[in-house]
Each structure stands twice: as C-alpha cells, then as structure tokens.
Design an enzyme around this catalytic site. Structure first.
Site, PDB file in Angstrom:
ATOM      1  N   CYS A  41      -7.367   1.194   9.408  1.00 16.47           N
ATOM      2  CA  CYS A  41      -5.642   0.654   9.358  1.00 16.47           C
ATOM      3  C   CYS A  41      -5.010   1.077  10.556  1.00 16.47           C
ATOM      4  CB  CYS A  41      -5.000   1.551   7.969  1.00 16.47           C
ATOM      5  SG  CYS A  41      -3.352   0.973   7.806  1.00 16.47           S
ATOM      6  N   PHE A  68      -7.920   4.771   4.348  1.00 16.29           N
ATOM      7  CA  PHE A  68      -7.337   3.777   5.113  1.00 16.29           C
ATOM      8  C   PHE A  68      -8.461   2.827   6.056  1.00 16.29           C
ATOM      9  CE2 PHE A  68      -4.065   6.938   4.874  1.00 16.29           C
ATOM     10  CZ  PHE A  68      -2.749   6.244   5.220  1.00 16.29           C
ATOM     11  N   THR A  76       0.788  -1.225   0.077  1.00 14.93           N
ATOM     12  CA  THR A  76      -0.017   0.022   0.043  1.00 14.93           C
ATOM     13  C   THR A  76       0.793   1.240   0.071  1.00 14.93           C
ATOM     14  OG1 THR A  76       0.012  -0.494   2.426  1.00 14.93           O
ATOM     15  CG2 THR A  76      -1.888  -0.787   1.273  1.00 14.93           C
TER      16      THR A  76
HETATM   17  C1  HEM Z   1      -0.545   4.192   2.359  1.00 12.92           C
HETATM   18  C2  HEM Z   1      -0.755   2.989   3.182  1.00 12.92           C
HETATM   19  C3  HEM Z   1      -1.929   2.257   3.962  1.00 12.92           C
HETATM   20  C4  HEM Z   1      -3.206   2.104   3.163  1.00 12.92           C
HETATM   21  C5  HEM Z   1      -3.595   2.811   2.128  1.00 12.92           C
HETATM   22  C6  HEM Z   1      -3.868   1.147   4.157  1.00 12.92           C
HETATM   23  C7  HEM Z   1      -5.073   0.990   4.082  1.00 12.92           C
HETATM   24  C8  HEM Z   1      -5.754  -0.040   4.696  1.00 12.92           C
HETATM   25  C9  HEM Z   1      -7.350  -0.138   4.651  1.00 12.92           C
HETATM   26  C10 HEM Z   1      -8.280   0.315   3.723  1.00 12.92           C
HETATM   27  C11 HEM Z   1      -7.393  -1.158   5.940  1.00 12.92           C
HETATM   28  C12 HEM Z   1      -8.857  -1.646   6.043  1.00 12.92           C
HETATM   29  C13 HEM Z   1      -9.180  -2.815   5.267  1.00 12.92           C
HETATM   30  C14 HEM Z   1     -10.409  -3.307   5.360  1.00 12.92           C
HETATM   31  O1  HEM Z   1     -11.455  -3.054   6.051  1.00 12.92           O
HETATM   32  O2  HEM Z   1     -10.511  -4.770   5.050  1.00 12.92           O
HETATM   33  C15 HEM Z   1      -6.289  -1.319   6.398  1.00 12.92           C
HETATM   34  C16 HEM Z   1      -6.211  -2.288   7.309  1.00 12.92           C
HETATM   35  C17 HEM Z   1      -4.872  -2.735   8.034  1.00 12.92           C
HETATM   36  N1  HEM Z   1      -3.865  -2.101   7.417  1.00 12.92           N
HETATM   37 FE1  HEM Z   1      -3.157  -0.625   6.378  1.00 12.92          FE
HETATM   38  N2  HEM Z   1      -2.981   0.634   4.619  1.00 12.92           N
HETATM   39  C18 HEM Z   1      -1.779   1.419   4.676  1.00 12.92           C
HETATM   40  C19 HEM Z   1      -0.463   0.884   5.435  1.00 12.92           C
HETATM   41  C20 HEM Z   1      -0.358   0.002   6.406  1.00 12.92           C
HETATM   42  C21 HEM Z   1       1.060  -0.361   7.031  1.00 12.92           C
HETATM   43  C22 HEM Z   1       2.194   0.291   6.746  1.00 12.92           C
HETATM   44  C23 HEM Z   1       0.804  -1.206   7.960  1.00 12.92           C
HETATM   45  C24 HEM Z   1       1.686  -1.868   8.969  1.00 12.92           C
HETATM   46  C25 HEM Z   1       2.637  -1.341   9.114  1.00 12.92           C
HETATM   47  C26 HEM Z   1      -0.616  -1.576   7.809  1.00 12.92           C
HETATM   48  C27 HEM Z   1      -1.320  -2.541   8.455  1.00 12.92           C
HETATM   49  C28 HEM Z   1      -2.760  -2.713   8.474  1.00 12.92           C
HETATM   50  C29 HEM Z   1      -3.344  -3.922   9.214  1.00 12.92           C
HETATM   51  C30 HEM Z   1      -2.807  -4.812  10.084  1.00 12.92           C
HETATM   52  C31 HEM Z   1      -4.865  -3.964   8.818  1.00 12.92           C
HETATM   53  C32 HEM Z   1      -5.753  -4.609   9.567  1.00 12.92           C
HETATM   54  C33 HEM Z   1      -6.298  -3.823  10.844  1.00 12.92           C
HETATM   55  C34 HEM Z   1      -7.566  -4.745  11.381  1.00 12.92           C
HETATM   56  O3  HEM Z   1      -8.297  -5.069  10.928  1.00 12.92           O
HETATM   57  O4  HEM Z   1      -7.291  -4.715  12.739  1.00 12.92           O
HETATM   58  N3  HEM Z   1      -1.312  -0.928   6.681  1.00 12.92           N
HETATM   59  N4  HEM Z   1      -5.324  -0.655   5.785  1.00 12.92           N
END
Ligand code: HEM
Ligand SMILES: Cc1cc2nc3c(=O)[nH]c(=O)nc-3n(C[C@H](O)[C@H](O)[C@H](O)COP(=O)(O)OP(=O)(O)OC[C@H]3O[C@@H](n4cnc5c(N)ncnc54)[C@H](O)[C@@H]3O)c2cc1C
Ligand SMILES: Cc1cc2nc3c(=O)[nH]c(=O)nc-3n(C[C@H](O)[C@H](O)[C@H](O)COP(=O)(O)O)c2cc1C
Length: 1060
Positions: A404, A397, A270
């Site tokens: 996120c 996010f 991402t």
């Molecule tokens: C521009 C960068 C990023 C974007 C656009 C992004 C976007 C997202 C989105 C949209 C979700 C929700 C997904 C859903 O509802 O199914 C999510 C969840 C998550 N993201 Fe990110 N993310 C980014 C960077 C990161 C980074 C750097 C990490 C870890 C270091 C990360 C770890 C996670 C985790 C672990 C979840 C799941 C959270 C949960 O359900 O408890 N993401 N992200």
C-alpha cells in the site's frame, strides 16, 4: 510434477465452483472453506484455477517477491474497466506507467509529507464532529457511512485540493454510491459466465452509468485543478507537473485520471472500514475503550491532536493494529508464481496460477496468534510484541513493491479521527447485543452497525435503549417514546428528578426499570430512564439513582459493560453526593457469581462516597420469586424516597390510560415488522415418539448478513400461546380485533399513542403466565370485588408462598377464578412484566450451512402446577412448536460464552456431556467436525455422553446424524437411557455413564480433550461430581484436594452451558 493434491470442494460440471462462493459476501465463503479445509484449498471458477492459502506459513512463503508477483485477479481485471493502469490495477512488468507513477508518487506519501496534510484532515474531521454534535445523542449514527464521508472528503481535499462537501448533503456523495456499486458488480462479474453477463442488460447499463459518474467527477477535479491551481503543491500537482527522475517522463492525462480514481477508491473505502471496525471493537471491549480514553486524556487532553502527536500514542497504535488484524479491510490479495514451484513443501503450483492470499484467515492463525486468535486483544501488539512478530504475520497493507502506497496517510488520518472523536464523545451501541456482520465491496466493513454519540462535555442526561435488539425492531411503535424518556407532561415536569438506570440482556431488569419509571409520578418523582452505559462517567447528581441490573457469567449485561468497567476503575470519593439504591436480577444456578455485578456496583458506590438509600435488593430468576422480591424491594424504596425527598404521593398520576378506539374490524398493519430481524422457518419436525415429552428440530433461514458460530445462541422474541391470549380476552370481554389506544405520563414498553388491537398487545408485549406477586394481590384486594373474592384473595395472601408462588398462580388465573373482581384492562396490563426474549443453543454449524441454523428444543407442555385443568404451556417453546415452514420469526444470533465453541485445533478431542435438548450445541460441534473430516482433514475422535429415556422414544438424532458421525469416526456415542438401562450398559444417567466409561474419559483428557457440559444445573452438578470422583480415585486424594485438582486440571478446558 504431481505433488500432494490440493483439497477442493465438490464442484458442478462447466461452472466449477461458481456457486461455492457467496455472491454478496465472498469473504464469508472463503472463511468457512478455510475453516473446513484448513491451510489450502483450490477452486475452479469458469475454468480459472484459483488456489487459496489461509495459514501464516503460506502467507509468509508467498510473500517472497523472488518467487511470486502480484497478479491482477479476475476481480481487479474488472476494476480496470474504470481504473485502467492506475497504480492499484496496473499490470507489472508490462505497464511502464506503473513504474513512473510509483516513483513520482511514493514520496508524496512519505510520513513527512503526510504530516503536512494534518490541517486539511482536521478540517474534515471537525465537519464530522460538528454533525454528530448538532444531531445530538438520539440520532442513530451509521459510522460506516459517516466515516466514508470523512475519508472520501479527506483524500480528495488532501490529494486534489477538491472539496466534496459530503457532510453538507443528506445522502452520500453520488460518487460514493457509484463507486460502491461499481466495485460490487466488478466482483460479481469476475465470477459470471460471459454469456450470462451479456444477457444482463439492465445490470450492464447500470455498470456503465456508474463508470460514467466516476469518470465525471475525476474530469471535474482535473479541470478545476487546471483552471485554479491551488497555492500549495498537492499530489495532483505532482501528477500533472512531476517528471520521473529515471526516464524524464511525466504522466499522461489518461494515466492521471486512472490514478485519481485509484486514490479516490483505494484511499477511502479501506480507511473508513478500519475506523468502523475500530469503533466496533472498542465498543465490544470496554476495558480497551477505557484504557484508550485514559491514554488520550493523559497525553492529549483537551487540545486538538497535532501532527507531532501522530504515532506517539502506543495504545492507540496497538488498537488500530489489532483492529486491522481481525478486520483487515482489504482481506485478500492475489499473487502468482514466477516459475513452476512447490509451496508448503508439498503442493505443486504451476507458473502464473492465481494464488489468493487470504489475509483474513492468516491473521487468525493460532500458530502465530495463539488459541485466543479470535479475541480482540490490543495488548498482543504492545511493548515490543508487534515488532517481534514473525515476518509477514501482520499484513493488512499488502506486501513489497505492490504494497500500500497510502499507508502513512491512512494511519495518520485514523489516529487524528479517533482521538478527536473520543475526546468529544461517549459512544454507545444502538443495539448493545449487536454481533459483527460484514459487508463487502472490494473491501470489508461492519454491516448494519449503528451507534449513538453522546457529547462528553456537561453531560448529565441518561439515555434509554431497549436491551434486546429484537425488541428495538419490534417496538418500533414505542421506541420513540422509550428513547424520549424526558417527554413528560407539564405537571410531571415540576416533580423531583429521579434516574432509573438498568443493565439488562433478556429484559427482566429493563422491565423492572420501566415499572419504577412509570410508578414514579405517583410517588412525586419525575423519572428519566437510561441504560447504565448511557450514564457511564456522567452520573446525574440532581436526583437519586435507582439501578436494576443483572450478571452473566459474573459479567455485566451488554448495555452495562462500559459503565461497570468505568465504575470499577474509579478511585477516591468520586461519587460523593450521590444517593442510590440497587436491585439485582440473578440466578443461584451460577453459584460462584450469583449477583456478582449488582453486589460489586453496590459496594463500589458506597466505597466511592455515595449514600445507599435502602439495602440492595436481589431476585433469583431461577427460583421465580424474582417478581415478588422486586415488588417487596420497590415498596421499601418508595417509602424511603418519599421520606428523604419529602414528596407527596399522587395515585392519579400513575395510571396507564386506555381508550377503546374501534370495535375492531380493521386489522392494524402498524405492527408489521421490518424484515431485517426476521428469520424464516425452513423445517419444524418432532424428534420424539408420541409418549415422550416432545422435543423438536427447527431449521431457520437467518436474516441477511447474520453469521454464527457453532455454540452460539439464537434469541427468539415469542408471542404468547393463542390459548392464553384468548383466556385474557374472554376475561375482559373483548374481541381479538378490538382496537385500543394506550397513553401514559411516563415511560413504558407498551405501544402508546397509536391504535393497536388488544390481542396484539396481549400476544406480544406482556408475559401472561408469571406468578402473581404480593403487590399484585394487594392491588386486587383494593379493587372492587365481592365478599367471597375478598376472602379468597385474603386466603391467597395469608400464605403467599404456598398458595400462589409454588403453584405459579398468575394474575390471569386469579381473575378467571373470580370474575367479579372489577379490574380494568389498563390496570391489568400495568401489572404484567413485558415480554422477554428466550435464548436457544444453536444445534448446527455454519460449515453445514452458513445461512441456516437449527434448534433442538424441549416443548414445555405439562400439567399446570396451579392445578388448573388446562396444561401449562411454555411461551417460547409453544410458539416454536407451532411454527410452520415459511413463517417469519423475530430472531437474532447472540454470541455465547467465549469458551463454549469447538477448539480450532482438530487434534483436540471433545468430551461432551448432556441430556435431552442439552444435546443442541453438541450436535453443532459434531456437525462441524464431520464437515472437516469429510473435507479430508484429520479430526480427533470425540466422546458424547447423552442422557435420554430410551432408544425408541427420545434418542434424539440417534439413528440419523449421531449414527452417521459415529460411522465417519468423528464421535463415539455413550448414551444413558434412564428408562432402559439394559441398552446403556446398566447406566441410568449421564453421570453414571461417565463413570462407567471413565477410562475413555481419562484417555481423552490425556490427549488434550476439552470438556463441554450442557443442560440443567442438575446435570452439570452431577457430571462435575463424578469427574471429581474419578480424579479422587485415580489420584488417591481426599474430597477437598480432588476438588482443587479438578479446578486446576480443567482450567480453560471445561465449559458449561446451563439452560435456566
Ligand atoms: C486502512 C487503510 C488501507 C488499507 C488496509 C490498504 C490496503 C492495501 C493493500 C492490501 C494493498 C495491496 C493490494 C494488492 O496487493 O493487490 C494496497 C495497495 C494500494 N493502496 Fe492501500 N490501503 C489503505 C489505505 C490506502 C490509502 C489511504 C491510499 C491512498 C491515499 C491507498 C492507496 C493504495 C494504492 C495506490 C495501492 C496500489 C499500490 C501499487 O500496487 O503500487 N491505500 N492497499
Ligand atoms: C443459554 C441458554 C440456552 C438454552 N438452550 C436451549 C435449547 O437449546 N433447547 C431448549 O429446549 N431450551 C433451551 N434453553 C431454555 C429456553 O431458553 C427456555 O427457557 C425454555 O424453552 C422454556 O421457555 P418457555 O418460554 O417455553 O417457557 P416459559 O413460559 O418461560 O415458562 C418457564 C417457566 O415456567 C415454569 N414451569 C415449568 N413447568 C411448569 C408447570 N408445569 N406449571 C407451571 N409452571 C411451570 C418454570 O419454572 C419456568 O419458570 C436455553 C436457555 C438458556 C439460558
Ligand atoms: C448465560 C447466562 C449466564 C448467567 N450468569 C449469571 C451469573 O453469573 N450470576 C447471576 O447471578 N445470574 C446469572 N444469570 C442469570 C441472569 O442474571 C438472570 O436471568 C437475570 O434475570 C437476567 O436479567 P435481564 O433479563 O435483565 O438480562 C445468567 C444467565 C444466563 C442466561
């Protein structure tokens, strides 16, 4: 409870909509379906009902955690094969591990904790900048790939104290490959029948192997961490040793591995996508790039960015937010209602049904973002506007408890990386005409996007890239030579430096720049050639600058945009000491902005203290005296340069050397083109009856990954008609297969230092039918020839305008007429301009077929003005006319003027005026509206004024699509038949018909109608005159006031597309 039915596209039995979704790029299908069906539609994939919501209102409504919860979609279900109950793929509330891990790990990603990771992040960022510095300006960088290295290494170092060392390997880390393939295959599996899946044994084996590679790295990280715990407490330490405050439980090994993999997956794809989108948008928007650089230079300067600077650069934050709006790298997420419910006030949705929130489209909802929602504009995120957005309007996010976790990490990492990169490099697009194409795994990112990074410090080198992307593919033979403008012989190296800079879209200015550079040694100069963008902010001062550049709608060419933005924002005497000359290519058809860019550059150079060597030259491409004007200006330029720099001429140095390599038996395979820029002809049919000037309809399958919008152009790199090539071969007594090898001391766009067949050079690299210039005549006069030829040439020269220019007499025409003129082929090739691309308006809509485009073309085949017996054949239109289904063609999509697209509000009627092949873009607009109407949406009825000869000869698509769309209620067609006025209410031309139906035109205007005019400038002027006339009459104004009223009323509602 039935509710309003949710629209759904046609489906096939059993499989449902499996084939409705593009397997490689699902987001493209989702986007197109959203554009066709509107705020909501429903698909049935293998019995699984999926509702897609695309508007802001529905995104906001479904972001209510009291009514909706994250659903592990069939896609994420497959990702669970590797990531199990890790945070991202965990099933909540069923899987307790999510709660424990969430509570334990949330604090690790607090802003304060992430600040502590700055040093490690900067460590990896410096590996990237070191690589770019070492490889140098000429290296073609794939930013998506290098940002993947960066983000993967950063998350593993910061979270797990593990160094992947991706920058020390040629290829990406095997983990990154395995992960990309695993995610792509997971997505495909989600839409594949089980029976089909079970039969795909090699795909399944690869899928297993990829999971093994992922698991292996995670095991290795875990083992090393246990064996050598790091001094600092990292996120893995918390996973290993932390205890949940609520339950007192820790994480199992299994769950730790799942979460390690989750972070490696979610934590890098991402963010690398976000960085790539941001670089793309910065390069496409020079003003934004300039403002951002200014902010960085002012607030950070040369010192390394530190954690105290994070979130302190408002413009940078706005840029990142806007990049994530248009390029949300996680473009969709799934939820399901906790109970049966109604959404949008009318659509019933059963408990547990998958609702896919299409953030990609919701982020483009004009209800929130306005009519310019598609435009990249960081300003909409500045000065409190971001904070004032309606709730859940910006949601890259995700949302709520399942939002996120890594957001602060990604946000800081991106800021550190961008600032550091822009402090050190000027970035330049490898292909300045590149239009965004997407690649999708679980996330989206720009596809086939390449850049160069030019170190900012101590830079005075310029850098040449071919203007047209097509050309760079095509001249693969010559490209190394083009780029290495500095590779010159020892003799040339001693000469006075000279810099030739160009800004060019279709190749005229580039071709002139090439000519200047290759003529330079003969005048005692050593030329370096570069795009204007490559010289932005770093104009060389050790030699004169010669600039050749064009204007497009008053704006600079794609490879001059950053230069122009920089120059027009300079102040004071910053260009003191520079000596320069400028030649502008333009077209008087663009009355108000004729030569705008060259004029402004010329004036600004003078105002900023530079010294003008000769008066600005200008050429009108429409009038076709362009080449003549350039030659005259060039002669004056060399005289001035030679006297100013006291150089000595050396005619010998100029030449292009040509050696015959073989008599021509083996066809050269060296010219075979890479497939990436090749489209395939699907259909080519004539639209007119035999007695009318021919018009044709062509359909092409686009190269993979190419997208388009209705109203865009297709750029075609043609080859010369065979008949003309044969004429040239015969004149020089050569066979088509004969091989030659060209070489030269300076830059050239001809293929050099490789054997090539003479026919391939004549077919593909040069324009053979341009009128001869006076300089060409001078060269012919100095060439050995007979008394009678000399007299004939003198006669041509004595009244050049009448005898040569008006008749469009080419060098080849003259040489054929005078076989005794003893001109060598090499000299002939040097006289010719290089082959230009031609642009054609696309006449289809992606809603009809996203992978195919159609063109509607006029074939130029007319009695030659020169009086030769053979007809004059237009290069590209003849080439297109001769194509057959299956032929491969060099082409690319070019975005048209932003205003020349159908408005997204379907209540806005279109008022279209055109003649002949000017119908092309209008056909695409109407096809789009028809597709939307057929999808059940309300569509305002449009008006089409169309001029042609008569209903039986050239009424293009009259009995076919135009009739169907009229019957569907999408359009009322108002033809003007110039040779059969009885069939068009007595109206002869389009403008007559507009006047005749003025009540309808006024009606459409009052309904908010948008006006589109397309075709020759004659039509554009005629239509405008009539519209002004209508305003004058209905408002009782005088001429001047009517014109002013026209400008005011049509502001933002009137777009023209002129075919040069
Ligand atoms: C521009 C960068 C990023 C974007 C656009 C992004 C976007 C997202 C989105 C949209 C979700 C929700 C997904 C859903 O509802 O199914 C999510 C969840 C998550 N993201 Fe990110 N993310 C980014 C960077 C990161 C980074 C750097 C990490 C870890 C270091 C990360 C770890 C996670 C985790 C672990 C979840 C799941 C959270 C949960 O359900 O408890 N993401 N992200
Ligand atoms: C933005 C844009 C969109 C366009 N869209 C379309 C489209 O949708 N459909 C379409 O058909 N075209 C379109 N065109 C025009 C198209 O790009 C080409 O210019 C056109 O097809 C002619 O190209 P050619 O290579 O066949 O002719 P060329 O080889 O380039 O020849 C054209 C030149 O020959 C000269 N000439 C014309 N007749 C004669 C003659 N009898 N004897 C000697 N010289 C002559 C002309 O003055 C002109 O300079 C568009 C142009 C632009 C700029
Ligand atoms: C869409 C379009 C817009 C143009 N706008 C202008 C303009 O505003 N002013 C002008 O002088 N010429 C304009 N021209 C003409 C070009 O500048 C001219 O064709 C020039 O030769 C192109 O140079 P190049 O081949 O180096 O790109 C336009 C041409 C096109 C196709």
């Amino acid at each position: 409870m039935p509710g309003t039915p949710i629209p759904t596209p046609p489906a096939v039995p059993f499989l449902g909509h499996v084939n409705t979704i593009d397997k490689d790029l699902p987001i493209r299908s989702l986007d197109l379906l959203a554009r066709q069906y509107g705020e909501i539609y429903q698909l049935n994939v293998l019995g699984d009902k999926r509702i897609f919501v695309n508007s802001y209102a529905l995104q906001n409504e479904t972001s209510d955690e009291k009514r909706f919860a994250k659903k592990i979609s069939s896609n994420l279900n497959q990702v669970r094969n590797a990531a199990g109950d890790g945070l991202f793929t965990a099933r909540v509330p069923e899987e307790q591990n999510w709660y424990i891990a969430h509570r334990l790990l949330m604090p690790c990603f607090s802003a304060a904790n992430v600040y502590g990771m700055t040093e490690d992040m900067m460590d990896i960022i410096s590996q990237l900048t070191l690589k770019w510095e070492r490889f140098g300006s000429k290296d073609v960088i794939d930013p998506a790939s290098d940002f993947t290295r960066l983000t993967l290494d950063a998350i593993s170092l910061c979270a797990m104290s593990f160094r992947l060392n991706s920058f020390y390997r040629e290829d990406l880390h095997p983990f990154a490959h395995a992960m990309g393939d695993f995610l792509i295959e997971s997505g495909k599996r989600a839409n594949r029948p089980t029976i089909v899946q079970s039969m795909m044994s090699s795909t399944n084996a690869k899928y297993e192997e990829d999971q093994r590679i992922l698991g292996q790295l995670v095991n290795q990280i875990l083992e090393e961490h246990r064996a050598h715990p790091p001094a600092k407490q990292d996120i893995l330490s918390v996973m290993l040793n932390g205890r949940d405050k609520e339950t007192g439980l820790g994480l199992s090994d299994e769950n730790i591995k799942n979460n390690l993999l989750t972070f490696l997956i979610a934590g890098h794809e991402t963010t690398s996508g976000m960085l790539t989108f941001t670089v793309y948008y910065l390069l496409k928007n020079p003003a934004t790039m300039r403002k951002l650089r200014e902010e960085i230079d002012t607030l950070i300067g040369d010192r390394p960015m530190a954690s105290k600077d994070v979130n302190k650069l408002p413009y940078l934050l706005a840029v990142l937010r806007e990049s994530l709006r248009l390029g949300p790298t996680a473009p969709a997420r799934s939820v399901a209602p906790l109970e049966d419910t109604t959404i949008g006030g009318k659509y019933f949705v059963e408990k547990g049904t998958s609702i896919i929130i299409n953030t990609y489209n919701a982020h483009r909802d004009t209800a929130v973002w306005g009519e310019d929602a598609e435009v990249f504009k960081p300003e909409r995120m500045l000065d409190g506007k971001f904070e004032a957005l309606p709730p859940n309007a910006w949601q890259p996010f995700g949302f709520g408890t399942r939002g996120c976790i890594g957001r602060p990490f990604a946000w800081q990492e991106a800021q550190l990386a961008l600032v550091t990169i822009l402090q050190r490099f000027d970035l330049v697009m490898h292909d300045p005409t590149y239009e965004l194409a997407l690649k999708q795994t679980l996330t989206i990112k720009p596809h086939n996007f390449f850049i160069h990074a030019l170190p900012r410090k101590d830079r005075s080198r310029v850098f040449a890239l071919p203007s047209a992307g097509l050309r760079s593919e095509r001249t693969a033979l010559g490209s190394a030579q083009i780029a290495s403008s500095g590779t010159v012989s020892a003799d040339v190296a001693k000469l006075q430096p000279l810099y030739v800079l160009y800004g060019s879209n279709t190749g005229n200015s580039e071709s002139f720049a090439q000519r200047l550079a290759s003529d330079a040694p003969a005048h005692g100069f050593r030329a370096s050639i570069g795009t204007l963008d490559s010289a932005s902010e770093h104009l060389p001062k050790d030699g004169p600058l010669v600039i050749v550049t064009a204007s497009f709608e008053g704006q600079p060419a794609d490879n001059a945009a950053h230069f122009f933005e920089w120059l027009t924002n300079t102040e004071g005497n910053v260009l003191e000491g520079i000596k320069y000359a400028i030649f502008g290519c333009g077209n008087r058809e663009w009355v108000k902005t004729y030569q705008r860019v060259p004029t402004l550059i010329d004036e600004t150079f003078a105002e900023r203290g530079a010294t003008r060597l000769v008066e600005r030259g200008e050429g009108d491409a429409g009038g076709a005296e362009l080449f003549e004007a350039f030659d005259t200006w060039e002669d004056a330029l060399w005289k001035k340069l030679s006297s100013t720099y006291a150089t000595t001429s050396n005619a010998e140095a100029a030449g292009l050397n040509l050696k015959v390599v073989s008599p021509g038996t083996a066809r050269a395979s060296v010219l075979r083109q890479p497939d990436t820029a090749l489209g395939t002809v699907v259909q080519n049919k004539v639209l007119t009856s035999p007695n009318a000037p021919p018009k044709r309809h062509l359909e092409f399958a686009l190269p993979e990954g190419t997208t388009y919008r209705a109203g865009d152009y297709l750029a075609i790199l043609p080859v010369n008609p065979e008949r003309i090539v044969r004429r040239a071969l015969a004149r020089f007594g050569m066979s088509a297969e004969q091989e030659i090898e060209l070489s030269t001391g300076g830059p050239t766009s001809l293929p050099v230092n490789k054997p090539v067949t003479v026919s391939s050079v004549l077919s593909g690299y040069v324009e053979l039918s341009q009128p001869a210039t006076t300089r060409d005549l001078d060269i012919l006069l100095k060439t050995k020839n007979s008394e009678s030829s000399l007299k004939a040439l003198q006669a041509l020269s004595s009244n050049y305008a009448e005898n040569v220019f008006k008749k469009r007499l080419s060098v080849l025409d003259i040489l054929e007429e005078h076989p005794d003129i003893d001109l060598p082929l090499s000299a002939f090739l040097q006289m010719l301009p290089s082959m230009r691309i031609r642009q054609y308006s696309i006449s289809s809509s992606p809603l009809w077929n996203a992978q195919h485009v159609t063109l509607t073309i006029s074939v130029l085949d007319a009695p030659a003005l020169s009086g030769r017996t053979e007809p004059f054949l237009g290069v590209a239109s003849t080439y297109l006319a001769g194509l057959r289904a299956g032929d491969r063609v060099q082409l690319s999509v070019r975005a048209s003027n932003a205003a020349f697209h159908p408005p997204s509000d379907l209540n806005v009627p279109l008022v279209m005026m055109c003649a002949g092949s000017g119908l092309a873009p209008m056909r695409g607009f109407l096809q789009e509206r028809a597709m939307q109407k057929q999808a059940g949406r309300e569509v305002a009825k449009s008006l089409l004024f169309f001029g042609c000869r008569n209903p039986r000869e050239d009424y293009l698509y009259g009995d076919a699509e135009l009739k169907q769309w009229s019957d569907l209620g999408v359009v009322d067609v108002r033809p003007a038949f110039s040779r059969s006025t009885a069939d068009s209410e007595g109206c002869q031309y389009v403008q007559d018909r507009v006047l005749f139906n003025k009540a309808e035109v006024i009606g459409a205007f009052l309904k908010g109608g948008k006006f589109f005019v397309c075709g020759s400038s004659k039509i554009a002027n005629g239509v405008k005159q009539v519209l002004v006339e209508i305003i004058k009459e209905s408002r009782h104004l005088d001429d001047e006031a009517a014109l002013a009223a026209f400008d005011e009323m049509m502001n933002g509602r009137y777009a023209t597309d002129i075919f040069e």
